[in-house]
Design a protein around this motif. Sequence first.
Motif, PDB file in Angstrom:
ATOM      1  N   PRO A  74       8.829 -44.443 -70.665  1.00  0.00           N
ATOM      2  CA  PRO A  74       9.182 -45.567 -69.958  1.00  0.00           C
ATOM      3  C   PRO A  74       8.121 -45.860 -69.084  1.00  0.00           C
ATOM      4  CG  PRO A  74      10.979 -44.533 -70.216  1.00  0.00           C
ATOM      5  CD  PRO A  74      10.296 -43.736 -70.851  1.00  0.00           C
ATOM      6  N   ASP A  75       7.401 -44.744 -68.569  1.00  0.00           N
ATOM      7  CA  ASP A  75       6.253 -44.772 -67.544  1.00  0.00           C
ATOM      8  C   ASP A  75       5.176 -45.863 -68.342  1.00  0.00           C
ATOM      9  OD1 ASP A  75       7.753 -43.509 -65.749  1.00  0.00           O
ATOM     10  OD2 ASP A  75       6.695 -41.440 -66.492  1.00  0.00           O
ATOM     11  N   ASP A  76       5.071 -45.925 -69.493  1.00  0.00           N
ATOM     12  CA  ASP A  76       4.015 -46.494 -70.268  1.00  0.00           C
ATOM     13  C   ASP A  76       4.077 -48.048 -70.199  1.00  0.00           C
ATOM     14  OD1 ASP A  76       3.028 -44.059 -70.890  1.00  0.00           O
ATOM     15  OD2 ASP A  76       3.937 -44.360 -72.972  1.00  0.00           O
ATOM     16  N   PHE A  77       5.505 -48.623 -69.810  1.00  0.00           N
ATOM     17  CA  PHE A  77       5.557 -49.879 -69.664  1.00  0.00           C
ATOM     18  C   PHE A  77       5.009 -50.519 -68.169  1.00  0.00           C
ATOM     19  CE2 PHE A  77       9.902 -48.900 -71.613  1.00  0.00           C
ATOM     20  CZ  PHE A  77       9.378 -49.311 -72.926  1.00  0.00           C
ATOM     21  N   ASP A  78       4.548 -51.776 -68.183  1.00  0.00           N
ATOM     22  CA  ASP A  78       3.724 -52.031 -67.085  1.00  0.00           C
ATOM     23  C   ASP A  78       4.898 -52.672 -66.032  1.00  0.00           C
ATOM     24  OD1 ASP A  78       4.674 -55.144 -67.618  1.00  0.00           O
ATOM     25  OD2 ASP A  78       3.415 -54.852 -69.312  1.00  0.00           O
ATOM     26  N   THR A 138      11.644 -56.620 -65.088  1.00  0.00           N
ATOM     27  CA  THR A 138      12.383 -57.343 -65.686  1.00  0.00           C
ATOM     28  C   THR A 138      13.513 -56.573 -66.316  1.00  0.00           C
ATOM     29  OG1 THR A 138      10.558 -58.728 -66.637  1.00  0.00           O
ATOM     30  CG2 THR A 138      12.721 -58.850 -68.012  1.00  0.00           C
ATOM     31  N   ILE A 139      13.479 -55.303 -66.759  1.00  0.00           N
ATOM     32  CA  ILE A 139      14.499 -54.365 -67.350  1.00  0.00           C
ATOM     33  C   ILE A 139      15.478 -54.193 -66.212  1.00  0.00           C
ATOM     34  CG2 ILE A 139      14.972 -51.977 -68.110  1.00  0.00           C
ATOM     35  CD1 ILE A 139      12.091 -52.236 -69.495  1.00  0.00           C
ATOM     36  N   ASN A 140      15.006 -53.925 -65.072  1.00  0.00           N
ATOM     37  CA  ASN A 140      15.808 -53.442 -63.874  1.00  0.00           C
ATOM     38  C   ASN A 140      16.720 -54.671 -63.405  1.00  0.00           C
ATOM     39  OD1 ASN A 140      15.250 -50.666 -63.890  1.00  0.00           O
ATOM     40  ND2 ASN A 140      13.387 -51.151 -62.535  1.00  0.00           N
ATOM     41  N   LYS A 141      15.956 -55.782 -63.143  1.00  0.00           N
ATOM     42  CA  LYS A 141      16.876 -57.031 -62.826  1.00  0.00           C
ATOM     43  C   LYS A 141      18.162 -57.339 -63.956  1.00  0.00           C
ATOM     44  CE  LYS A 141      15.978 -58.734 -59.550  1.00  0.00           C
ATOM     45  NZ  LYS A 141      16.583 -58.702 -57.997  1.00  0.00           N
ATOM     46  N   PHE A 142      17.291 -57.300 -65.236  1.00  0.00           N
ATOM     47  CA  PHE A 142      18.492 -57.534 -66.268  1.00  0.00           C
ATOM     48  C   PHE A 142      19.654 -56.573 -66.023  1.00  0.00           C
ATOM     49  CE2 PHE A 142      19.329 -57.708 -71.008  1.00  0.00           C
ATOM     50  CZ  PHE A 142      19.845 -59.106 -70.845  1.00  0.00           C
ATOM     51  N   PHE A 143      19.592 -55.521 -65.901  1.00  0.00           N
ATOM     52  CA  PHE A 143      20.559 -54.514 -65.767  1.00  0.00           C
ATOM     53  C   PHE A 143      21.522 -54.878 -64.416  1.00  0.00           C
ATOM     54  CE2 PHE A 143      18.395 -51.405 -68.429  1.00  0.00           C
ATOM     55  CZ  PHE A 143      18.915 -51.332 -69.449  1.00  0.00           C
ATOM     56  N   GLU A 144      20.713 -55.060 -63.444  1.00  0.00           N
ATOM     57  CA  GLU A 144      21.316 -55.512 -62.092  1.00  0.00           C
ATOM     58  C   GLU A 144      22.337 -56.642 -62.292  1.00  0.00           C
ATOM     59  OE1 GLU A 144      18.890 -56.290 -58.876  1.00  0.00           O
ATOM     60  OE2 GLU A 144      17.760 -54.314 -59.256  1.00  0.00           O
ATOM     61  N   ASN A 145      21.853 -57.479 -63.328  1.00  0.00           N
ATOM     62  CA  ASN A 145      22.733 -58.770 -63.557  1.00  0.00           C
ATOM     63  C   ASN A 145      23.713 -58.588 -64.835  1.00  0.00           C
ATOM     64  OD1 ASN A 145      22.157 -60.869 -61.286  1.00  0.00           O
ATOM     65  ND2 ASN A 145      19.898 -60.186 -62.210  1.00  0.00           N
ATOM     66  N   SER A 146      24.066 -57.472 -65.025  1.00  0.00           N
ATOM     67  CA  SER A 146      24.881 -57.135 -66.201  1.00  0.00           C
ATOM     68  C   SER A 146      24.661 -57.997 -67.573  1.00  0.00           C
ATOM     69  CB  SER A 146      26.391 -57.614 -65.671  1.00  0.00           C
ATOM     70  OG  SER A 146      26.739 -56.819 -64.650  1.00  0.00           O
ATOM     71  N   LEU A 147      23.089 -57.843 -67.767  1.00  0.00           N
ATOM     72  CA  LEU A 147      22.810 -58.367 -68.971  1.00  0.00           C
ATOM     73  C   LEU A 147      23.017 -59.892 -69.276  1.00  0.00           C
ATOM     74  CD1 LEU A 147      24.087 -55.708 -71.669  1.00  0.00           C
ATOM     75  CD2 LEU A 147      22.164 -55.597 -69.931  1.00  0.00           C
ATOM     76  N   ASN A 148      22.836 -60.608 -68.106  1.00  0.00           N
ATOM     77  CA  ASN A 148      23.043 -61.969 -68.014  1.00  0.00           C
ATOM     78  C   ASN A 148      21.616 -62.726 -67.824  1.00  0.00           C
ATOM     79  OD1 ASN A 148      23.324 -64.914 -66.851  1.00  0.00           O
ATOM     80  ND2 ASN A 148      25.543 -64.330 -66.433  1.00  0.00           N
ATOM     81  N   VAL A 149      21.335 -63.231 -68.946  1.00  0.00           N
ATOM     82  CA  VAL A 149      19.911 -64.152 -69.128  1.00  0.00           C
ATOM     83  C   VAL A 149      19.693 -64.993 -68.232  1.00  0.00           C
ATOM     84  CG1 VAL A 149      18.473 -65.117 -70.542  1.00  0.00           C
ATOM     85  CG2 VAL A 149      19.870 -63.152 -71.531  1.00  0.00           C
ATOM     86  N   SER A 150      20.830 -65.743 -67.886  1.00  0.00           N
ATOM     87  CA  SER A 150      20.342 -67.023 -67.063  1.00  0.00           C
ATOM     88  C   SER A 150      20.373 -66.555 -65.517  1.00  0.00           C
ATOM     89  CB  SER A 150      21.539 -68.040 -67.212  1.00  0.00           C
ATOM     90  OG  SER A 150      21.972 -68.599 -68.363  1.00  0.00           O
ATOM     91  N   GLU A 151      21.143 -65.550 -65.151  1.00  0.00           N
ATOM     92  CA  GLU A 151      21.023 -65.399 -63.859  1.00  0.00           C
ATOM     93  C   GLU A 151      19.678 -64.447 -63.600  1.00  0.00           C
ATOM     94  OE1 GLU A 151      21.927 -64.818 -59.816  1.00  0.00           O
ATOM     95  OE2 GLU A 151      22.642 -66.172 -61.458  1.00  0.00           O
ATOM     96  N   THR A 152      19.443 -63.674 -64.438  1.00  0.00           N
ATOM     97  CA  THR A 152      18.201 -62.729 -64.340  1.00  0.00           C
ATOM     98  C   THR A 152      16.884 -63.783 -64.112  1.00  0.00           C
ATOM     99  OG1 THR A 152      19.231 -60.727 -65.676  1.00  0.00           O
ATOM    100  CG2 THR A 152      17.119 -60.967 -65.490  1.00  0.00           C
ATOM    101  N   SER A 153      16.744 -64.590 -64.974  1.00  0.00           N
ATOM    102  CA  SER A 153      15.683 -65.519 -64.999  1.00  0.00           C
ATOM    103  C   SER A 153      15.724 -66.441 -63.808  1.00  0.00           C
ATOM    104  CB  SER A 153      15.766 -66.544 -66.340  1.00  0.00           C
ATOM    105  OG  SER A 153      16.960 -67.313 -66.332  1.00  0.00           O
ATOM    106  N   ASP A 177      12.389 -59.933 -76.333  1.00  0.00           N
ATOM    107  CA  ASP A 177      11.921 -59.701 -77.523  1.00  0.00           C
ATOM    108  C   ASP A 177      10.711 -58.820 -77.894  1.00  0.00           C
ATOM    109  OD1 ASP A 177      13.808 -61.714 -78.634  1.00  0.00           O
ATOM    110  OD2 ASP A 177      12.397 -63.354 -78.556  1.00  0.00           O
ATOM    111  N   LYS A 178       9.627 -59.031 -77.170  1.00  0.00           N
ATOM    112  CA  LYS A 178       8.662 -57.970 -76.971  1.00  0.00           C
ATOM    113  C   LYS A 178       9.073 -56.620 -76.706  1.00  0.00           C
ATOM    114  CE  LYS A 178       4.094 -57.609 -74.663  1.00  0.00           C
ATOM    115  NZ  LYS A 178       3.505 -57.909 -73.259  1.00  0.00           N
ATOM    116  N   LEU A 179      10.018 -56.323 -75.765  1.00  0.00           N
ATOM    117  CA  LEU A 179      10.568 -54.914 -75.649  1.00  0.00           C
ATOM    118  C   LEU A 179      11.124 -54.406 -77.015  1.00  0.00           C
ATOM    119  CD1 LEU A 179      10.700 -52.849 -73.320  1.00  0.00           C
ATOM    120  CD2 LEU A 179      12.999 -53.830 -72.910  1.00  0.00           C
ATOM    121  N   GLN A 180      11.772 -55.485 -77.419  1.00  0.00           N
ATOM    122  CA  GLN A 180      12.614 -55.018 -78.657  1.00  0.00           C
ATOM    123  C   GLN A 180      11.487 -54.644 -79.780  1.00  0.00           C
ATOM    124  OE1 GLN A 180      15.120 -58.054 -80.378  1.00  0.00           O
ATOM    125  NE2 GLN A 180      15.801 -56.801 -82.092  1.00  0.00           N
TER     126      GLN A 180
END
Length: 362
Positions: free
Chosen positions: A285-289, A295-310, A325-328
Amino acid sequence: MISNQILQNTIDGLKGITRVDLSVIDTEGKVLATTFPDADNYINPAMAFIESPADSQVIQGCQFFKVFDDHQLEYVLLANGDSDDVYMVGKIAGFQIQNLLVAYKERFDKDNFIKNLLLDNLLLVDIYNRAKKLHIETEVRRVVFIVETNREKDGNELEKVRSVFGGKSKDFVTAVDEKNIIVVKELAENESYEDLDKTAEVILNLFKADGTSNVYIAYGTVVGEIKEVSRSYKEARMALDVGKIFFEEKNIIAYSTLGIGRLIYQLPIPLCKMFIKEIFDGKSPDDFDEETLTTINKFFENSLNVSETSRQLYIHRNTLVYRLDKLQKSTGLDLRVFEDAITFKIALMVVKYMKYMETLDY
């Protein structure tokens, strides 16, 4: 056994009441505490007095008294003057210091018992026998706090923490190493974990007020019997370590709030490396920019809620979907799928744990 500061405070208080100068000299001829400047002039007479059979004597216009600790000579006490009134003050001072010796010895015995209890150095039968002799209740609610000060103690830290508990004989404040102060606190039936957090806050604020930084406080679960105190201590120690790895922004951490971090902390490093290799195919994971990690951390903070994270990242929903999608594509894990999200979250925590363990090896 009694600190020089305690002796000094005692004779300062007695002088303030009686206006009689006092001094305390040990059996090796060292002045431990004094209220008058020329106490050193009485060292030789004090050493000669030690060898004499008398318990009190007037020498060079000064009253000399022997102070014993269980028939063992501990101090020579000087009262400056040779009148009957000075003799009486000297006897009172000697009595006060002798009582301090008894009190400190009792605390020392209890302190030793608590240390051995925490470190699992006592047999079960010894725990209950010694507790009975020391008049320590065996079946009351207790919890163990650990206060890490990140600096060698000069004695003041212990006294500082003791001041929080107002000298209650039912609470024990001790140390089993140079870095950590341990509090074994007795709890009332109605005291909850919320109350324990408040106690920890009080201790933390005490150090903050003195400008001490990097103080961490951890505590275990509440136990109901004295034999279980060591378990609460081990839990507090684990909470201290796990808190530094996964909750570095917190100064106070409870064992009961560690969650999955508690499990990861107990994994062997080779197993962790194998897991990361399987999940990320040799990458880290250190290789990620920075943008991806945010983005990942904020997505987890918001319980996988796309709208709230964006919304919180101030980006368009489609931009967030593009990043996911890029991460996937790079990891094979879709964070919008609960099972993949859990796997990814655990992997991030495992990497964090491995990094922490590497710093301990240096």
